[in-house]
Design a protein around this motif. Structure first.
Motif, short mmCIF file in Angstrom:
data_model
loop_
_atom_site.label_atom_id
_atom_site.label_comp_id
_atom_site.label_asym_id
_atom_site.label_seq_id
_atom_site.Cartn_x
_atom_site.Cartn_y
_atom_site.Cartn_z
N SER A 104 -5.54 -47.25 -36.44
CA SER A 104 -4.21 -46.64 -36.34
C SER A 104 -3.14 -47.72 -36.41
O SER A 104 -3.35 -48.79 -36.99
CB SER A 104 -4.12 -45.83 -35.04
OG SER A 104 -2.91 -45.12 -34.95
N LEU A 106 0.05 -49.94 -34.32
CA LEU A 106 0.61 -50.39 -33.05
C LEU A 106 1.81 -49.53 -32.65
O LEU A 106 2.70 -49.27 -33.47
CB LEU A 106 1.04 -51.86 -33.18
CG LEU A 106 1.52 -52.55 -31.90
CD1 LEU A 106 0.40 -52.64 -30.87
CD2 LEU A 106 2.05 -53.95 -32.23
N ALA A 108 2.00 -46.41 -32.15
CA ALA A 108 2.11 -45.16 -32.91
C ALA A 108 2.64 -44.02 -32.07
O ALA A 108 3.29 -43.10 -32.59
CB ALA A 108 0.75 -44.79 -33.49
N ASP A 109 2.38 -44.06 -30.77
CA ASP A 109 2.78 -42.95 -29.91
C ASP A 109 4.23 -43.04 -29.44
O ASP A 109 4.77 -42.06 -28.92
CB ASP A 109 1.86 -42.88 -28.69
CG ASP A 109 1.84 -44.16 -27.88
OD1 ASP A 109 2.11 -45.24 -28.45
OD2 ASP A 109 1.53 -44.11 -26.68
N HIS A 120 -0.08 -41.75 -38.55
CA HIS A 120 -1.13 -42.26 -37.67
C HIS A 120 -1.25 -41.43 -36.40
O HIS A 120 -2.37 -41.11 -35.96
CB HIS A 120 -0.84 -43.72 -37.31
CG HIS A 120 -1.15 -44.67 -38.42
ND1 HIS A 120 -2.44 -44.95 -38.83
CD2 HIS A 120 -0.34 -45.41 -39.22
CE1 HIS A 120 -2.41 -45.83 -39.83
NE2 HIS A 120 -1.15 -46.12 -40.08
N GLU A 124 -4.49 -39.37 -35.02
CA GLU A 124 -5.03 -39.53 -33.67
C GLU A 124 -5.19 -38.17 -32.99
O GLU A 124 -6.22 -37.89 -32.37
CB GLU A 124 -4.12 -40.43 -32.84
CG GLU A 124 -4.10 -41.88 -33.23
CD GLU A 124 -3.24 -42.72 -32.29
OE1 GLU A 124 -2.88 -42.20 -31.21
OE2 GLU A 124 -2.94 -43.88 -32.62
N ARG A 138 -5.10 -49.43 -32.44
CA ARG A 138 -3.72 -49.43 -32.91
C ARG A 138 -3.37 -50.84 -33.40
O ARG A 138 -2.91 -51.69 -32.65
CB ARG A 138 -2.78 -48.97 -31.81
CG ARG A 138 -2.90 -47.47 -31.52
CD ARG A 138 -1.95 -46.99 -30.46
NE ARG A 138 -2.02 -45.53 -30.33
CZ ARG A 138 -1.61 -44.86 -29.25
NH1 ARG A 138 -1.11 -45.52 -28.21
NH2 ARG A 138 -1.70 -43.54 -29.20
N ILE A 193 -8.28 -46.51 -26.25
CA ILE A 193 -7.20 -46.78 -27.20
C ILE A 193 -6.76 -48.21 -26.98
O ILE A 193 -6.34 -48.57 -25.87
CB ILE A 193 -6.02 -45.81 -27.01
CG1 ILE A 193 -6.46 -44.37 -27.21
CG2 ILE A 193 -4.89 -46.16 -27.98
CD1 ILE A 193 -5.38 -43.35 -26.91
N SER A 195 -4.36 -51.51 -28.03
CA SER A 195 -3.15 -52.00 -28.70
C SER A 195 -3.42 -53.42 -29.17
O SER A 195 -3.60 -54.33 -28.36
CB SER A 195 -1.96 -51.98 -27.73
OG SER A 195 -1.63 -50.65 -27.37
#
Length: 289
Positions: A104, A106, A108-109, A120, A124, A138, A193, A195
């Motif tokens: 994914s 970095l 992304a959320d 991305h 997820e 990520r 998850i 980072s």
């Protein structure tokens, strides 16, 4: 049962296969590639390669036979990736794959400026809803992405952008590939998850210093407004407006801090310090001579 890696005709996927070959028996690795002849030139001799195209579901069904863990390397076609990734995930469910490791982006959320974040994050979410075990990596930006700026700077003494003083925690593709191989080869990463970014972040002024030290030529960074940057990319760089807009948007994400992180997940996963960006750029510029 095997570990399969998608996108192995590309840079990251082929590097993941190479890293996996040092961790597990090579005969348990399956390389999935849209362009099989190209994959054959990138992968270790004897690697099992199966044709697999994100846009051809039937190819995915056969490619994932007897696969336990799938490393899903995100597609390269911006705007089409959610659909493509969903096809791969659906095929993994049908084939009885146990776990998907997804590369994914970095932050992304939380990112709002990065033009890649939405695809991305949607992938997820779809992966979580699939019922498969998953691990999400990520990935931050590749140091290799700045080779063009470095080449321009060596040639002219200057490079430009619109990232202001925003910082980038970049790492080499090989670092990210090793992290993916580690997670795929080891148990215990289910539901995690990570980072991922380099140990040290830098801004474009710092990049200018790095390039100066590598090349021996004094290099400066010229910061532009987004419009000035876009105009320069079109007029001087010969890019179309859509590509220029994408590059400017990425610099906007850098300016917003969306490609920076203080996480040490990458160093922990690969078991060493991340590759210094100056080392990666020096190697690339040397190879370019």
């Amino acid at each position: 049962m095997s570990i399969a890696v998608t996108g192995t005709s590309g840079h990251l996927g082929s590097l993941i296969v190479e890293a996996l070959a040092a961790k597990v028996s090579p005969d348990t690795i399956v390389a999935l590639a849209r362009n099989v002849p190209r994959a054959e030139t990138r992968l270790p001799a004897g690697t099992a390669i199966r044709p697999a195209d994100y846009d051809i579901p039937d190819s995915l069904n056969s490619a994932l036979n007897d696969v336990a863990t799938l490393v899903l390397v995100s597609g390269s076609e911006v705007g089409n990736r959610v659909r493509q990734h969903r096809s791969v995930i659906d095929a993994a469910v049908r084939a009885g794959v146990t776990r998907v490791v997804y590369t994914s982006l970095l932050n992304a959320d939380t990112a709002t400026a990065n033009p890649l974040a939405g695809e991305h994050l949607a992938t997820e979410d779809y992966l979580r809803a699939s019922g498969l075990q998953f691990t999400i990596l990520r990935n931050g930006w590749y140091t290799e992405n700045f080779l063009g700026s470095a080449q321009q700077a060596v040639a002219t003494g200057e490079f430009s952008g619109s990232a202001g003083s925003g910082r980038v925690a970049s790492a080499s593709r090989a670092d990210y590939a090793l992290a993916a191989a580690t997670v795929a080869a080891e148990p215990g990463h289910e539901g995690s998850i990570y980072s991922l970014g380099g140990d040290v972040s830098w801004n474009y002024d710092g990049l200018a210093v790095m390039i100066s030290e590598i090349s021996g030529r004094h290099v400066t960074y010229r910061d532009l407004s987004p419009k000035e940057h876009s105009d320069a990319l079109v007029a001087l760089g010969g890019l179309d407006e859509a590509t220029a807009a994408f590059i400017v948007a990425v610099d906007g994400a850098i300016k917003a801090g969306e490609l920076d992180t203080d996480s040490n997940d990458l160093a922990v996963l690969i078991g060493r310090a991340t590759t210094p960006p100056a080392q990666t750029l020096a190697d690339l510029l040397s190879a370019d001579e």
